[in-house]
Design an enzyme around this catalytic site. Structure first.
Site, PDB file in Angstrom:
ATOM      1  N   CYS A  42      98.464  58.211  75.092  1.00 51.16           N
ATOM      2  CA  CYS A  42      99.101  59.187  75.986  1.00 51.16           C
ATOM      3  C   CYS A  42      98.083  60.274  76.327  1.00 51.16           C
ATOM      4  O   CYS A  42      97.219  60.609  75.525  1.00 51.16           O
ATOM      5  CB  CYS A  42     100.316  59.809  75.312  1.00 51.16           C
ATOM      6  SG  CYS A  42     101.210  60.964  76.384  1.00 51.16           S
ATOM      7  N   HIS A  98     103.314  58.503  70.767  1.00 48.09           N
ATOM      8  CA  HIS A  98     103.490  59.579  69.774  1.00 48.09           C
ATOM      9  C   HIS A  98     104.911  60.124  69.840  1.00 48.09           C
ATOM     10  O   HIS A  98     105.507  60.201  70.926  1.00 48.09           O
ATOM     11  CB  HIS A  98     102.467  60.698  70.009  1.00 48.09           C
ATOM     12  CG  HIS A  98     102.636  61.422  71.304  1.00 48.09           C
ATOM     13  ND1 HIS A  98     103.253  62.647  71.405  1.00 48.09           N
ATOM     14  CD2 HIS A  98     102.320  61.071  72.570  1.00 48.09           C
ATOM     15  CE1 HIS A  98     103.271  63.026  72.676  1.00 48.09           C
ATOM     16  NE2 HIS A  98     102.722  62.085  73.415  1.00 48.09           N
ATOM     17  N   CYS A 101     107.041  62.643  72.599  1.00 46.61           N
ATOM     18  CA  CYS A 101     106.316  62.450  73.858  1.00 46.61           C
ATOM     19  C   CYS A 101     107.114  63.025  75.046  1.00 46.61           C
ATOM     20  O   CYS A 101     108.263  62.637  75.305  1.00 46.61           O
ATOM     21  CB  CYS A 101     106.061  60.959  74.086  1.00 46.61           C
ATOM     22  SG  CYS A 101     105.095  60.618  75.581  1.00 46.61           S
TER      23      CYS A 101
END
Ligand code: CO
Length: 211
Positions: A42, A98, A101
C-alpha cells in the site's frame, strides 16, 4: 529551512554516512540489482517495505498503490510484475496489506470520492461482494475492515496467479512463490495470511494452456 530542503540535506548526510561505512557501496549497487523479492504494498506512508523487513537497497523490488491492488488493466503494475518475474527472476512476490488501511475503509462507505478514486475503490468493493456473507456477519466495523484487508490480500494474490506472466514462470521455472501478508500498524508485526506455491491449482477458467 523548508521541509523539502531538509529532505535533500538528510539525503547528503545519509550518503556520506553510508560511504564512510562502506566505501564501495554505491559503485557496487550502480552496476547491478538482483532482488529476490517483488513487494506489492500500500502507498500508506507508515508501511515502508524495506524498513519493516530489514532489507537493504538492492534486495527488494517495490510497487505500491492504494490498498495494494493487483488490477488486470493496470499497465503500471503489470509492467513491474513482468520485469520482476521475467527479467529479474524474483523468487517471491509479496502482496502486503495493512490493518487500518484507509483505502479499504473508504471502499466500505457509500461516499462519492469522485471519478478516479471511485474507479479504484470499486475494485475493493468487488472483493467485499465476494465475501459479503462473512463480512456482514462481523458487527464491529473495525474488525470487519481488518477482515476485508486480509481477504483483499488473498484476492490480489489470486489475481497474480491469473496472469500469464506468473503462469508462464510457474510452468517454465517453478517460481515465484506468492505470498499474502498483512502488516499491523499497532505492533509492527507482519501476519502471513495466504500463500501459493509454483504450480498451485487455480480456477480452470483462468488457466492458459498454450504458454
Ligand atoms: Co493502506
Amino acid at each position: 529551512m523548508s521541509p523539502i530542503e531538509k529532505l535533500l540535506l538528510e539525503n547528503k548526510a545519509w550518503a556520506s554516512e553510508v560511504k564512510a561505512d562502506d566505501p564501495g557501496y554505491f559503485e557496487r549497487l550502480a552496476h547491478i540489482q538482483t532482488p529476490q523479492f517483488l513487494w506489492i504494498g500500500c502507498s500508506d506512508s507508515r508501511v515502508p517495505a524495506d524498513k519493516i523487513t530489514g532489507t537493504q537497497p538492492g534486495e527488494i523490488f517495490v510497487h505500491r498503490n492504494i490498498a495494494n491492488m493487483v488490477v488486470h488493466t493496470d499497465v503500471n503494475l503489470l509492467s513491474v510484475l513482468d520485469y520482476a518475474v521475467t527479467h529479474l527472476k524474483v523468487q517471491h512476490v509479496i502482496v502486503c496489506g495493512h490493518y487500518g488501511c484507509g483505502g479499504v475503509k473508504a471502499s466500505m462507505t457509500n461516499h462519492d470520492y469522485k471519478y478516479v478514486l471511485n474507479m479504484w475503490l470499486r475494485n475493493i468493493k468487488d472483493v467485499y461482494r465476494l465475501y459479503a456473507d462473512e463480512l456482514n456477519a462481523i458487527t464491529d466495523m473495525e474488525n470487519r475492515a481488518d477482515r476485508l484487508v486480509e481477504l483483499n490480500v488473498k484476492e490480489q494474490v489470486l489475481h497474480l496467479a491469473k496472469t500469464s506472466i506468473i503462469q508462464r514462470a510457474w510452468k517454465k521455472e517453478q517460481r515465484p512463490q506468492l505470498h499474502g501478508w498483512v502488516y499491523g500498524l499497532k505492533d509492527g508485526i507482519i501476519k502471513p495470511v495466504f500463500q501459493m506455491d509454483a504450480g498451485a491449482q487455480i480456477d480452470p477458467l483462468y488457466q492458459y494452456d498454450d504458454l
